[in-house]
Design a protein around this motif. Sequence first.
Motif, PDB file in Angstrom:
ATOM      1  N   VAL A   1       0.846  -1.195   0.070  1.00  0.00           N
ATOM      2  CA  VAL A   1       0.264   0.110  -0.295  1.00  0.00           C
ATOM      3  C   VAL A   1       0.913   1.238   0.241  1.00  0.00           C
ATOM      4  O   VAL A   1       1.985   1.052   0.297  1.00  0.00           O
ATOM      5  N   GLY A   2       0.810   2.297  -0.601  1.00  0.00           N
ATOM      6  CA  GLY A   2       1.129   3.553  -0.490  1.00  0.00           C
ATOM      7  C   GLY A   2       0.710   4.270   0.611  1.00  0.00           C
ATOM      8  O   GLY A   2      -0.697   4.197  -0.246  1.00  0.00           O
ATOM      9  N   VAL A   3       1.503   4.521   1.465  1.00  0.00           N
ATOM     10  CA  VAL A   3       1.484   5.765   2.249  1.00  0.00           C
ATOM     11  C   VAL A   3       1.851   6.432   2.373  1.00  0.00           C
ATOM     12  O   VAL A   3       3.481   6.931   1.976  1.00  0.00           O
TER      13      VAL A   3
ATOM     14  N   THR B   1      -4.111   1.356   8.122  1.00  0.00           N
ATOM     15  CA  THR B   1      -4.250   1.506   6.508  1.00  0.00           C
ATOM     16  C   THR B   1      -4.954   0.575   6.585  1.00  0.00           C
ATOM     17  O   THR B   1      -4.678  -0.874   6.410  1.00  0.00           O
ATOM     18  N   HIS B   2      -6.252   0.437   5.980  1.00  0.00           N
ATOM     19  CA  HIS B   2      -6.959  -1.004   5.302  1.00  0.00           C
ATOM     20  C   HIS B   2      -8.142  -1.361   6.091  1.00  0.00           C
ATOM     21  O   HIS B   2      -7.272  -2.826   5.945  1.00  0.00           O
TER      22      HIS B   2
ATOM     23  N   VAL C   1       0.126   0.031  10.216  1.00  0.00           N
ATOM     24  CA  VAL C   1       0.879   0.277   9.357  1.00  0.00           C
ATOM     25  C   VAL C   1       2.551   0.718   9.292  1.00  0.00           C
ATOM     26  O   VAL C   1       3.269   1.143   9.735  1.00  0.00           O
ATOM     27  N   ALA C   2       2.140   1.904  11.078  1.00  0.00           N
ATOM     28  CA  ALA C   2       3.266   2.577  11.073  1.00  0.00           C
ATOM     29  C   ALA C   2       3.150   3.181  13.065  1.00  0.00           C
ATOM     30  O   ALA C   2       1.815   2.782  13.338  1.00  0.00           O
ATOM     31  N   ALA C   3       4.601   3.120  13.724  1.00  0.00           N
ATOM     32  CA  ALA C   3       4.580   3.735  15.204  1.00  0.00           C
ATOM     33  C   ALA C   3       5.169   5.529  14.795  1.00  0.00           C
ATOM     34  O   ALA C   3       5.381   4.721  14.788  1.00  0.00           O
ATOM     35  N   GLU C   4       4.428   5.999  16.074  1.00  0.00           N
ATOM     36  CA  GLU C   4       5.257   6.315  15.718  1.00  0.00           C
ATOM     37  C   GLU C   4       5.223   7.460  17.138  1.00  0.00           C
ATOM     38  O   GLU C   4       4.706   7.342  18.232  1.00  0.00           O
ATOM     39  N   LEU C   5       6.690   7.995  17.807  1.00  0.00           N
ATOM     40  CA  LEU C   5       6.802   9.114  18.991  1.00  0.00           C
ATOM     41  C   LEU C   5       6.928   9.966  18.118  1.00  0.00           C
ATOM     42  O   LEU C   5       8.091  10.550  17.157  1.00  0.00           O
TER      43      LEU C   5
ATOM     44  N   ALA D   1       9.189   7.642  13.328  1.00  0.00           N
ATOM     45  CA  ALA D   1       7.448   7.196  12.806  1.00  0.00           C
ATOM     46  C   ALA D   1       8.339   5.599  12.394  1.00  0.00           C
ATOM     47  O   ALA D   1       9.152   5.701  11.299  1.00  0.00           O
ATOM     48  N   THR D   2       8.121   4.114  12.533  1.00  0.00           N
ATOM     49  CA  THR D   2       8.816   3.673  12.315  1.00  0.00           C
ATOM     50  C   THR D   2       7.549   2.610  11.118  1.00  0.00           C
ATOM     51  O   THR D   2       6.663   2.583  12.089  1.00  0.00           O
ATOM     52  N   TYR D   3       8.069   2.307   9.664  1.00  0.00           N
ATOM     53  CA  TYR D   3       6.907   1.960   9.085  1.00  0.00           C
ATOM     54  C   TYR D   3       7.172   0.080   8.814  1.00  0.00           C
ATOM     55  O   TYR D   3       7.785  -0.010   8.482  1.00  0.00           O
ATOM     56  N   ARG D   4       5.908  -0.387   8.777  1.00  0.00           N
ATOM     57  CA  ARG D   4       6.295  -2.047   8.080  1.00  0.00           C
ATOM     58  C   ARG D   4       6.642  -1.834   6.650  1.00  0.00           C
ATOM     59  O   ARG D   4       6.240  -1.224   6.083  1.00  0.00           O
ATOM     60  N   ALA D   5       8.239  -2.730   6.781  1.00  0.00           N
ATOM     61  CA  ALA D   5       8.826  -2.284   5.422  1.00  0.00           C
ATOM     62  C   ALA D   5       7.869  -3.497   4.540  1.00  0.00           C
ATOM     63  O   ALA D   5       8.252  -3.533   2.821  1.00  0.00           O
ATOM     64  N   ASP D   6       7.562  -4.543   4.960  1.00  0.00           N
ATOM     65  CA  ASP D   6       6.865  -5.553   4.125  1.00  0.00           C
ATOM     66  C   ASP D   6       5.265  -5.121   3.481  1.00  0.00           C
ATOM     67  O   ASP D   6       5.390  -5.717   2.521  1.00  0.00           O
TER      68      ASP D   6
END
Lengths: 253, 253
Positions: A80-82, A134-135, A139-143, A225-230
């Motif tokens: 997915v494009g974020v 998303t959906h 997809v992401a966790a942020e501090l 922010a860390t996004y799932r790379a997969d």
Amino acid sequence: MGTTQLETVPEPKYWHLRTVLSEALESEFSVGEILPNERDLAARFGVARATLRQALEQLELEGRLQRRRGVGTTVAPPRVGVAVGTEQHAWPGAGEDGWQATDSALAVPPATVADALVTGAEDPVHIVRRSRVTHGQPVAAELLYVPQSSVPDLSAIDAPSGAARARAVLRELQRLELEGQESAVELGSARADEARELDRLTGAPVLVVTTRYLAHGRTAALSVATYRADTCRLTFGDTGGVEIHQDPERRAS
Amino acid sequence: MGTTQLETVPEPKYWHLRTVLSEALESEFSVGEILPNERDLAARFGVARATLRQALEQLELEGRLQRRRGVGTTVAPPRVGVAVGTEQHAWPGAGEDGWQATDSALAVPPATVADALVTGAEDPVHIVRRSRVTHGQPVAAELLYVPQSSVPDLSAIDAPSGAARARAVLRELQRLELEGQESAVELGSARADEARELDRLTGAPVLVVTTRYLAHGRTAALSVATYRADTCRLTFGDTGGVEIHQDPERRAS
DNA sequence: CAGTGGTCTAGACCACAAT
DNA sequence: TTGTGGTCTAGACCACTGT
């Protein structure tokens, strides 16, 4: 997927296996479909399970497969494009962007964060936790680190933590005039807490996006922010245009 | 680095090992220093070599270590920040940006590229190869796809390929008015040719940056660039400001 | 409970770089 | 030739998910 025997090629078995599986995924499987288990697959290709796993690991890294312990290996949907760097120059929390503020508290940030902000090394800052969905998938966790000087009027808030407090910090931030932002993307691995939030195992590959928000010529806030790379494809754009899609194999001409 | 015994913890050995090594890297090693070999390290920590390697793999993914076959494992320098999405809206090849055009030819692009461009599926486009070097190290390999309609005056060029032809395509591109660009970043693995160019092994993790250049309301060019994920931090900014540095452990408060 | 992917072992051999 | 990291094997057991 036949019982293809691997030919003797001058490339590692696991890489050749990756290619074979990749083609099978395109021609013989559909999204969400579950693959045979690893022991069967290994036997079918005449390799050790470790070798088969090395191939699966590659494909998972590329977002082609999803593996879940106790369940199985399934064909992943396209990434997915974020959007992470739109040109709207918006503060975090403005509008509906898929982020959800979950918590906030006043604490002393890590040294490198204190460096990027202008605060002294021991000055506590507001730390806001947000997660992005998303959906239906996390997809992401942020501090988000916000110096007290950026939101001086927040002193009125008495709650020591909680989602409401997090929203209050974000609301105060909107009052500043945003002059610009700059981001950096790099590869990392999920810490235990991040992994839990992203529904992955500790150490899973993530894309770490560090964003600096500028106001009054200073760094008014810093986001990590860390996004799932997969599952994610991060988009930075100034056109708001159409999606760019990427071929599974990125075949060159 | 002592002969520390691993305690029995509820986390995988390799992850704990990663943490222990990570701390040792910060306190007992300096950049460029060479570590003991894998067999010695494994023995020292009382684990199998495969387990030790799993820990090293993580650290390499995070850009903390560099491993080279036949040589050894060394402590990696901090990642270099490479600008990929500046606000100057510049065409590729404008100014001194570290890119070097190496080759170009007319060929039919992959289907997904043809999709993104407006050309028909069988229309050949100019394909320009470029490589990017920073601090003497190769960091990226790019394929730039330029439809013939974007550079109509190039027909005068008769060279079928070569670096001079590549520069000519880029030069023609500058004549178009650039309206905007949008990029996407995702994780991938290096194909054999990319790996060779990046001085890595096939399958090494890379950050794939797909950029679309817009002119006359159309996609005038499409770039697919692969960056070494271990050594690069991609920066997208509109301020041209200071570097944001990231703590090796990204410790939260 | 059975079945899945995740971790770990103790070896072996290969490909490559430096000597 | 020596020593390094890279690949591969054939097992074992663990952690988790579903029934």
